[in-house]
Design an enzyme around this catalytic site. Structure first.
Site, PDB file in Angstrom:
ATOM      1  N   ASP A  67       0.882  -1.350  -0.176  1.00 30.88           N
ATOM      2  CA  ASP A  67      -0.100  -0.010  -0.125  1.00 30.88           C
ATOM      3  C   ASP A  67       0.758   1.512   0.010  1.00 30.88           C
ATOM      4  O   ASP A  67       2.078   1.309   0.171  1.00 30.88           O
ATOM      5  CB  ASP A  67      -0.986   0.090   1.278  1.00 30.88           C
ATOM      6  CG  ASP A  67      -0.059  -0.472   2.686  1.00 30.88           C
ATOM      7  OD1 ASP A  67       0.718  -0.648   2.470  1.00 30.88           O
ATOM      8  OD2 ASP A  67      -1.090  -1.032   3.464  1.00 30.88           O
ATOM      9  N   ASN A 136      -7.381  -2.575  14.340  1.00 33.86           N
ATOM     10  CA  ASN A 136      -8.701  -3.064  14.088  1.00 33.86           C
ATOM     11  C   ASN A 136      -8.809  -4.350  13.146  1.00 33.86           C
ATOM     12  O   ASN A 136     -10.038  -4.321  12.654  1.00 33.86           O
ATOM     13  CB  ASN A 136      -9.352  -1.659  13.257  1.00 33.86           C
ATOM     14  CG  ASN A 136      -8.501  -1.633  12.060  1.00 33.86           C
ATOM     15  OD1 ASN A 136      -7.688  -2.097  11.608  1.00 33.86           O
ATOM     16  ND2 ASN A 136      -8.731  -0.513  11.226  1.00 33.86           N
ATOM     17  N   HIS A 138      -7.127  -5.002  10.283  1.00 32.67           N
ATOM     18  CA  HIS A 138      -6.936  -4.771   8.825  1.00 32.67           C
ATOM     19  C   HIS A 138      -5.741  -5.439   8.480  1.00 32.67           C
ATOM     20  O   HIS A 138      -4.758  -5.671   9.165  1.00 32.67           O
ATOM     21  CB  HIS A 138      -6.963  -3.220   8.292  1.00 32.67           C
ATOM     22  CG  HIS A 138      -5.989  -2.466   8.700  1.00 32.67           C
ATOM     23  ND1 HIS A 138      -5.855  -1.099   8.853  1.00 32.67           N
ATOM     24  CD2 HIS A 138      -4.682  -2.820   9.096  1.00 32.67           C
ATOM     25  CE1 HIS A 138      -4.782  -0.738   9.153  1.00 32.67           C
ATOM     26  NE2 HIS A 138      -3.764  -1.675   9.257  1.00 32.67           N
ATOM     27  N   GLU A 143      -9.788  -1.651   5.352  1.00 30.73           N
ATOM     28  CA  GLU A 143     -10.231  -1.267   6.801  1.00 30.73           C
ATOM     29  C   GLU A 143     -11.649  -2.418   6.990  1.00 30.73           C
ATOM     30  O   GLU A 143     -12.247  -3.132   5.960  1.00 30.73           O
ATOM     31  CB  GLU A 143     -10.729  -0.224   6.607  1.00 30.73           C
ATOM     32  CG  GLU A 143      -9.432   1.016   6.599  1.00 30.73           C
ATOM     33  CD  GLU A 143      -8.579   0.862   7.759  1.00 30.73           C
ATOM     34  OE1 GLU A 143      -8.265  -0.148   8.380  1.00 30.73           O
ATOM     35  OE2 GLU A 143      -7.695   1.964   7.554  1.00 30.73           O
TER      36      GLU A 143
END
Ligand code: F6R
Length: 263
Positions: A67, A136, A138, A143
């Site tokens: 990313d 979280n 991911h 997400e």
């Protein structure tokens, strides 16, 4: 999914680097999928050491990063491009044309995402994909709520990710609000996946993705659907696993288990 609990971050980094080095020895032209963030830093340092002291050869290796922040140029100190060159690429003999990262400042991000996917395919797919995990749940910047079939695309960052990643910028306000990221579907096509996690901030998301249901709310849980995943966790990241004793038993009795695979 093979879950291996390791006493501390240093050993986790050494094991990670060893798995990557084994892959390069097995296939010198390996296509590696790489991650940024704090977790892989120790492994990258160890790979640099293996290159300098033991001649680990990156000359034929091809890399694809997961990313990049949208809007950051490759030279921006907060960009993932900068991170990768500073922390590994400039210290090893990788060939610059073999290094692929999404570009955060392209005019047409959608076309760029398709191009990125095509480059991965052109190189025959990813042999070994290294992943971290967000607090979280991911993987890459997929997400919570991301499609588990998603491909490389633009993604708006979760508030928690922006907060977690503020440490890499002078001010939380500077953290970009979106990124180009490989999709969950893209990641699942890698032939082998290695996810690493360290520290108590990852304990809940690790328990969720390893032992919870497959869910878009924890995109790492999609790895349960992949046939060749190794998860290396330190004790703190493993703290909330219900079946910790089982994973440790397998780790400590590996030769016995291999002799009696049905056990
Ligand atoms: C980084 C990436 C992210 C990180 C994750 C954990 O390229 O794709 O998914 O792996 O946010 O980051 P750290 O290791 O900094 O806790």
């Amino acid at each position: 999914m093979e879950v291996i609990i390791i006493p501390d971050y240093q050993e986790l980094s050494r094991r990670t680097a060893r798995m990557i080095a084994d892959q390069i020895h097995l296939k010198p032209g390996s296509v590696l999928g790489l991650a940024t963030g704090s977790t892989p830093l120790g492994a990258y340092q160890e790979l640099v050491r293996l290159h300098r002291e033991e001649g680990l050869d990156f000359s034929k290796v091809v890399t694809f990063n997961l990313d990049e922040y949208l809007g950051l140029s490759p030279r921006h100190p907060g960009s993932y491009n900068h991170f990768m060159w500073e922390n590994i690429f400039k210290h090893v003999n990788i060939s610059p044309p073999n290094v692929y990262l999404p570009e955060g400042t392209v005019d047409d991000p959608e076309a760029h995402c398709s191009w990125y996917e095509a480059q991965i395919a052109k190189h025959g797919g990813i042999d070994l994909q290294l992943l971290g995990i967000g607090s979280n749940g991911h993987i890459a910047f997929n997400e919570p709520g991301s499609s588990l079939a998603s491909r490389t695309r633009l993604k708006t960052l979760d508030q928690r990710t922006i907060k977690d990643n503020a440490r890499f910028f002078d001010d939380a306000e500077e953290v970009p609000r979106s990124a180009i990221t490989m999709g969950v579907g893209t990641i699942l096509e890698a032939r082998r996946i290695l996810l690493i996690a360290s520290g108590e901030a990852k304990a809940a998301s690790c328990a969720d993705f390893i032992e919870g249901p497959v869910s878009t709310l924890v995109t790492a849980s999609a790895l349960q659907l992949h046939a060749d995943v190794v998860v290396l966790l330190d004790e703190e990241a493993a703290a909330k696993l219900e079946r910790k004793e089982y994973y440790n038993w397998i780790r400590d009795h590996k030769s016995e288990v291999q002799k009696h695979p049905g056990a």
